[in-house]
Motif scaffolding. Structure first.
Motif, PDB file in Angstrom:
ATOM      1  N   TYR A  53       1.855   5.545  -2.250  1.00 48.04           N
ATOM      2  CA  TYR A  53       1.487   6.261  -1.037  1.00 48.04           C
ATOM      3  C   TYR A  53       2.522   7.326  -0.706  1.00 48.04           C
ATOM      4  O   TYR A  53       3.611   7.378  -1.292  1.00 48.04           O
ATOM      5  CB  TYR A  53       1.341   5.285   0.138  1.00 48.04           C
ATOM      6  N   SER A  89      -2.578   7.035   1.404  1.00 49.25           N
ATOM      7  CA  SER A  89      -2.776   6.786  -0.019  1.00 49.25           C
ATOM      8  C   SER A  89      -3.048   8.090  -0.757  1.00 49.25           C
ATOM      9  O   SER A  89      -3.618   9.028  -0.198  1.00 49.25           O
ATOM     10  CB  SER A  89      -3.959   5.832  -0.231  1.00 49.25           C
ATOM     11  N   ASP A 117      -2.520  -2.012   3.819  1.00 48.90           N
ATOM     12  CA  ASP A 117      -2.320  -0.928   4.783  1.00 48.90           C
ATOM     13  C   ASP A 117      -1.830  -1.536   6.092  1.00 48.90           C
ATOM     14  O   ASP A 117      -2.576  -2.211   6.789  1.00 48.90           O
ATOM     15  CB  ASP A 117      -3.638  -0.183   5.002  1.00 48.90           C
TER      16      ASP A 117
END
Length: 252
Positions: A34, A48, A201
């Motif tokens: 990321y 991302s 995430d």
């Protein structure tokens, strides 16, 4: 690590709430890594990598809303690539993505197909208007689509797509999407957790493993540096899928 200036060269509207931004620089990234994206005067957020020179953004808050206001020729500050990406293993793999979680999986699927790996993908979305990167996934291999409202493919969440597959056929399973979705899928793959790789995430403040805002109890796993890709068996017995922490560190 100081941010690099990334000038936007192209903006593609994927859906009404999702856009892809292509930049004038290329990221030497492993799929699943990321960037920390600095929206000047607003915030720095993790994103991302969906292309070797691009990111895919869903409009969900102040920072992503500010990104949606940008035009070709504007720029963002970027740090990265950061963290650990997906490890390509085996000859047959399954990708399972939820919503904009499809972004890093599309890059992974393309790389796998180029290496001769057989790819199957399940994409779980709310409705047909939320589908992104269909051509990329179909170009990589077989695609199964599930929709919450039944407007396309199989009616149900991403896990509904498992009904037409034999998970024992796959050497690795790669997940990216909402945390409850991934936790549910790991729970449905009892005994196979060691061959699952999940991209997590969470609320990343520093991207350096210092602040602890993304930590997973009880071990204190730091997805910003130990992930964001973490093997499924390491997530067993943790808070994963049950709660996470917001900007203040409070559970939510």
């Amino acid at each position: 690590m100081r941010p690099k200036d990334a000038v936007i060269t192209e903006i593609v509207s994927e859906t009404p709430s999702v856009r892809t931004l292509r930049f004038d620089i290329t990221f030497d990234a492993v799929p699943g890594q990321y960037l920390m994206v600095w929206v000047r005067g607003v915030d720095e957020i993790p994103m991302s990598i969906s292309y070797s020179n691009g990111i895919t953004v869903q409009k969900v808050g102040e920072a992503t809303g500010a990104i949606f206001d940008l035009k070709v020729g504007d720029s963002l500050g970027v740090r990265g690539p950061l963290g650990n990406g997906f490890a390509l293993l085996g000859e047959r793999i399954l990708l399972v993505g939820g919503g904009v979680g499809a972004a890093p999986l599309a890059l992974l699927g393309e790389e796998a197909a180029e290496k001769g790996i057989e790819v199957t993908t399940i994409l779980g979305i709310r409705g047909c208007d939320d589908l992104i990167f269909r051509e990329r996934f179909e170009g990589a291999g077989d695609l199964v689509i599930t929709t919450d409202d039944g407007s396309m493919g199989i009616c149900g969440r991403a896990s509904a797509g498992l009904s037409c597959l034999d998970l024992e056929d796959y050497d690795q399973i790669y997940l990216c999407g909402p945390e409850p979705m991934m936790a549910d899928l790991i729970g449905r793959c009892g005994g196979m957790e060691a061959k699952i790789q999940a991209s997590i995430d969470r609320y990343f403040k520093c991207g350096l493993g210092i602040c602890g805002s993304c930590s997973i109890d009880p071990e204190g796993i730091r997805p910003c540096v130990e992930g964001p890709v973490i093997r499924g068996d390491r997530l067993l017995g943790t808070e994963f899928g049950r709660y996470k922490r917001g900007p203040s560190g409070r559970k939510r």
